[in-house]
Scaffold this motif. Structure first.
Motif, PDB file in Angstrom:
ATOM      1  N   ARG A 118       0.819  -1.199   0.000  1.00 62.18           N
ATOM      2  CA  ARG A 118       0.000   0.000   0.000  1.00 62.18           C
ATOM      3  C   ARG A 118       0.862   1.261   0.000  1.00 62.18           C
ATOM      4  O   ARG A 118       0.425   2.328   0.432  1.00 62.18           O
ATOM      5  CB  ARG A 118      -0.931  -0.015   1.218  1.00 62.18           C
ATOM      6  CG  ARG A 118      -1.865  -1.211   1.243  1.00 62.18           C
ATOM      7  CD  ARG A 118      -2.652  -1.315   2.540  1.00 62.18           C
ATOM      8  NE  ARG A 118      -3.442  -0.124   2.803  1.00 62.18           N
ATOM      9  CZ  ARG A 118      -3.285   0.678   3.856  1.00 62.18           C
ATOM     10  NH1 ARG A 118      -2.334   0.415   4.755  1.00 62.18           N
ATOM     11  NH2 ARG A 118      -4.057   1.719   4.037  1.00 62.18           N
ATOM     12  N   ARG A 119       2.081   1.179  -0.492  1.00 66.07           N
ATOM     13  CA  ARG A 119       2.982   2.330  -0.460  1.00 66.07           C
ATOM     14  C   ARG A 119       2.384   3.548  -1.164  1.00 66.07           C
ATOM     15  O   ARG A 119       1.755   3.439  -2.219  1.00 66.07           O
ATOM     16  CB  ARG A 119       4.298   1.989  -1.143  1.00 66.07           C
ATOM     17  CG  ARG A 119       5.259   1.179  -0.306  1.00 66.07           C
ATOM     18  CD  ARG A 119       6.450   0.755  -1.144  1.00 66.07           C
ATOM     19  NE  ARG A 119       7.487   0.152  -0.333  1.00 66.07           N
ATOM     20  CZ  ARG A 119       8.317  -0.792  -0.756  1.00 66.07           C
ATOM     21  NH1 ARG A 119       8.216  -1.253  -2.001  1.00 66.07           N
ATOM     22  NH2 ARG A 119       9.237  -1.288   0.039  1.00 66.07           N
ATOM     23  N   ILE A 120       2.636   4.717  -0.594  1.00 69.09           N
ATOM     24  CA  ILE A 120       2.401   5.991  -1.266  1.00 69.09           C
ATOM     25  C   ILE A 120       3.765   6.562  -1.620  1.00 69.09           C
ATOM     26  O   ILE A 120       4.598   6.806  -0.741  1.00 69.09           O
ATOM     27  CB  ILE A 120       1.619   6.970  -0.371  1.00 69.09           C
ATOM     28  CG1 ILE A 120       0.220   6.435  -0.094  1.00 69.09           C
ATOM     29  CG2 ILE A 120       1.543   8.351  -1.035  1.00 69.09           C
ATOM     30  CD1 ILE A 120      -0.564   7.262   0.906  1.00 69.09           C
ATOM     31  N   ASP A 121       3.980   6.754  -2.896  1.00 67.30           N
ATOM     32  CA  ASP A 121       5.271   7.183  -3.432  1.00 67.30           C
ATOM     33  C   ASP A 121       5.195   8.673  -3.757  1.00 67.30           C
ATOM     34  O   ASP A 121       4.492   9.068  -4.686  1.00 67.30           O
ATOM     35  CB  ASP A 121       5.584   6.365  -4.687  1.00 67.30           C
ATOM     36  CG  ASP A 121       6.930   6.673  -5.284  1.00 67.30           C
ATOM     37  OD1 ASP A 121       7.635   7.567  -4.776  1.00 67.30           O
ATOM     38  OD2 ASP A 121       7.287   6.025  -6.288  1.00 67.30           O
ATOM     39  N   THR A 179      -0.058   4.338  -4.844  1.00 61.20           N
ATOM     40  CA  THR A 179      -0.278   5.660  -5.426  1.00 61.20           C
ATOM     41  C   THR A 179       1.060   6.356  -5.623  1.00 61.20           C
ATOM     42  O   THR A 179       1.907   6.342  -4.722  1.00 61.20           O
ATOM     43  CB  THR A 179      -1.163   6.529  -4.509  1.00 61.20           C
ATOM     44  OG1 THR A 179      -2.348   5.811  -4.172  1.00 61.20           O
ATOM     45  CG2 THR A 179      -1.538   7.833  -5.197  1.00 61.20           C
ATOM     46  N   ASP A 239      -6.989   6.927  -7.376  1.00 62.16           N
ATOM     47  CA  ASP A 239      -6.392   5.946  -6.474  1.00 62.16           C
ATOM     48  C   ASP A 239      -4.927   5.689  -6.795  1.00 62.16           C
ATOM     49  O   ASP A 239      -4.153   5.316  -5.922  1.00 62.16           O
ATOM     50  CB  ASP A 239      -7.168   4.628  -6.552  1.00 62.16           C
ATOM     51  CG  ASP A 239      -7.227   4.073  -7.973  1.00 62.16           C
ATOM     52  OD1 ASP A 239      -7.252   4.881  -8.931  1.00 62.16           O
ATOM     53  OD2 ASP A 239      -7.270   2.837  -8.127  1.00 62.16           O
ATOM     54  N   ARG A 287       3.649   4.424   4.071  1.00 60.51           N
ATOM     55  CA  ARG A 287       2.321   4.965   3.818  1.00 60.51           C
ATOM     56  C   ARG A 287       1.836   5.980   4.855  1.00 60.51           C
ATOM     57  O   ARG A 287       1.355   7.043   4.505  1.00 60.51           O
ATOM     58  CB  ARG A 287       1.301   3.830   3.727  1.00 60.51           C
ATOM     59  CG  ARG A 287      -0.075   4.303   3.348  1.00 60.51           C
ATOM     60  CD  ARG A 287      -1.071   3.199   3.123  1.00 60.51           C
ATOM     61  NE  ARG A 287      -2.337   3.776   2.730  1.00 60.51           N
ATOM     62  CZ  ARG A 287      -2.690   4.027   1.481  1.00 60.51           C
ATOM     63  NH1 ARG A 287      -1.869   3.724   0.483  1.00 60.51           N
ATOM     64  NH2 ARG A 287      -3.858   4.569   1.199  1.00 60.51           N
ATOM     65  N   ALA A 316       2.729   9.749   4.725  1.00 55.84           N
ATOM     66  CA  ALA A 316       2.157  10.425   3.559  1.00 55.84           C
ATOM     67  C   ALA A 316       0.662  10.652   3.727  1.00 55.84           C
ATOM     68  O   ALA A 316       0.117  11.653   3.240  1.00 55.84           O
ATOM     69  CB  ALA A 316       2.431   9.613   2.296  1.00 55.84           C
ATOM     70  N   GLU A 317      -0.029   9.747   4.397  1.00 57.00           N
ATOM     71  CA  GLU A 317      -1.466   9.930   4.623  1.00 57.00           C
ATOM     72  C   GLU A 317      -1.741  11.196   5.419  1.00 57.00           C
ATOM     73  O   GLU A 317      -2.777  11.850   5.223  1.00 57.00           O
ATOM     74  CB  GLU A 317      -2.046   8.727   5.350  1.00 57.00           C
ATOM     75  CG  GLU A 317      -2.175   7.484   4.490  1.00 57.00           C
ATOM     76  CD  GLU A 317      -2.797   6.328   5.250  1.00 57.00           C
ATOM     77  OE1 GLU A 317      -3.515   5.546   4.618  1.00 57.00           O
ATOM     78  OE2 GLU A 317      -2.564   6.224   6.475  1.00 57.00           O
ATOM     79  N   LEU A 362      -5.559  10.530   0.161  1.00 54.64           N
ATOM     80  CA  LEU A 362      -4.991   9.231  -0.197  1.00 54.64           C
ATOM     81  C   LEU A 362      -5.158   8.194   0.920  1.00 54.64           C
ATOM     82  O   LEU A 362      -4.799   7.039   0.741  1.00 54.64           O
ATOM     83  CB  LEU A 362      -3.502   9.377  -0.534  1.00 54.64           C
ATOM     84  CG  LEU A 362      -3.185  10.304  -1.721  1.00 54.64           C
ATOM     85  CD1 LEU A 362      -1.687  10.365  -1.952  1.00 54.64           C
ATOM     86  CD2 LEU A 362      -3.892   9.865  -2.984  1.00 54.64           C
TER      87      LEU A 362
END
Length: 313
Positions: free
Chosen positions: A5-8, A53, A91, A300, A303-304, A310
């Motif tokens: 579930r990484r957010i890049d 994402t 997403d 993640r 970043a959330e 996100l």
């Protein structure tokens, strides 16, 4: 661990129209070849790398090639292109809007349009603008506006005024230096202490800032009103991404320096080849010095907090 579930926060887009502008001006990312890019290939890459994402941005050299009118048009073009990608796949994509600095009036107008109309997730600034670093007093109106909005600002390195070393494109050695230089310039010129509502992310773990932060406090004696403690506090206000920076030597320094919650996953495609990115991913995942929950936060959770939309992606 929630790597799937990484957010890049450090991915790039290269729209066809932008590539044409770069080619017309003979521009590169400080000597680095411009790679192929398209949205579907980007999604396929993120699937292979457990990235949910990717927040996209234009890389070096940015959108200003010498003419203000052209720069405004180029920034608007790439921002609208990116916004359409986000609209189609909210997403999978986010967008940092480009601003046409050093045209401050144009940058203010584009920031308002991108944040209010396009609903960009933040803005991207190059580490220097034709040799002027981001603590320059001429950029104060932009910092005031971004701070008033509580905006997220992503700082990406670009070519410096120094000549490149023979055979070594700027991204290999000069980019970490330029990020470090602009971060210290911003701090010593009061940007980080005055504008506390905005959040600023530095690429590539801030260059060598974490490693040398205490040395940089010596700069306080040359900056009226500054103190070593204030310089250190200003430097710790930055956020840092892990793009190309999760090595066994760099990661411990970053984690020892960064404030809690200020480390974000980054990968840097398509300029960083996938095999190189995967190597750094494996070093990030394999590090054995994390506090409980820290890797999940890097991948993640941190970043959330910066990008609440996100959180449900």
């Amino acid at each position: 661990m929630v790597a799937s579930r990484r957010i890049d926060v450090h991915q790039h887009l290269v729209p066809g129209a932008y590539r044409e502008v770069m080619e017309r001006h003979g521009a590169t990312a400080a000597g680095w070849p411009t790679p192929a890019w398209d949205a579907q290939s980007a999604i396929a890459m993120t699937d292979r790398r457990s990235i949910a994402t990717g927040v996209l941005s234009v890389s070096s050299p940015g959108t200003h090639f010498g003419d203000d009118t052209e720069a405004r048009a180029v920034a608007r073009s790439v921002n609208e292109y990116g916004a359409e990608l986000v609209k189609d796949r909210p997403d999978r994509f986010g967008i940092f809007a480009s601003l046409p600095l050093p045209d401050v009036d144009g940058a203010l107008a584009e920031a308002a349009y991108a944040l209010d109309e396009l609903h960009a997730d933040g803005v991207v600034l190059m580490s220097n603008v034709h040799g002027r670093y981001l603590g320059d007093k001429e950029f104060v109106p932009l910092w005031e506006e971004l701070d008033a909005r509580g905006a997220v600002v992503f700082v990406h390195p670009t070519g410096s005024a120094l000549p490149m070393l023979d055979g070594l494109p700027g991204p290999v050695v000069d980019f970490p230096f330029d990020t470090t230089r602009t971060a210290l310039h911003m701090t010593l010129n009061g940007v980080m202490s005055r504008y506390t509502r905005m959040r600023v992310i530095l690429s590539h773990a801030g260059g060598f800032l974490p490693y040398a932060a205490w040395r940089f406090t010596l700069g306080a004696q040359f900056s009226p009103g500054a103190t070593p403690e204030g310089v250190l506090a200003g430097l710790r206000r930055f956020y840092f991404d892990t793009a190309l920076s999760a090595s066994p030597s760099a990661l411990p320094s970053l984690l020892a320096f960064a404030a809690p919650g200020h480390v974000l996953y980054g990968s840097d495609p398509p300029f960083a080849a996938e095999e190189h990115g995967k190597l750094f991913d494996s070093m990030l995942d394999g590090y054995d010095g994390y506090e409980p929950g820290q890797l999940d936060a890097i991948n993640r959770g941190d970043a959330e907090v910066l990008f609440p939309r996100l959180g449900a992606a």
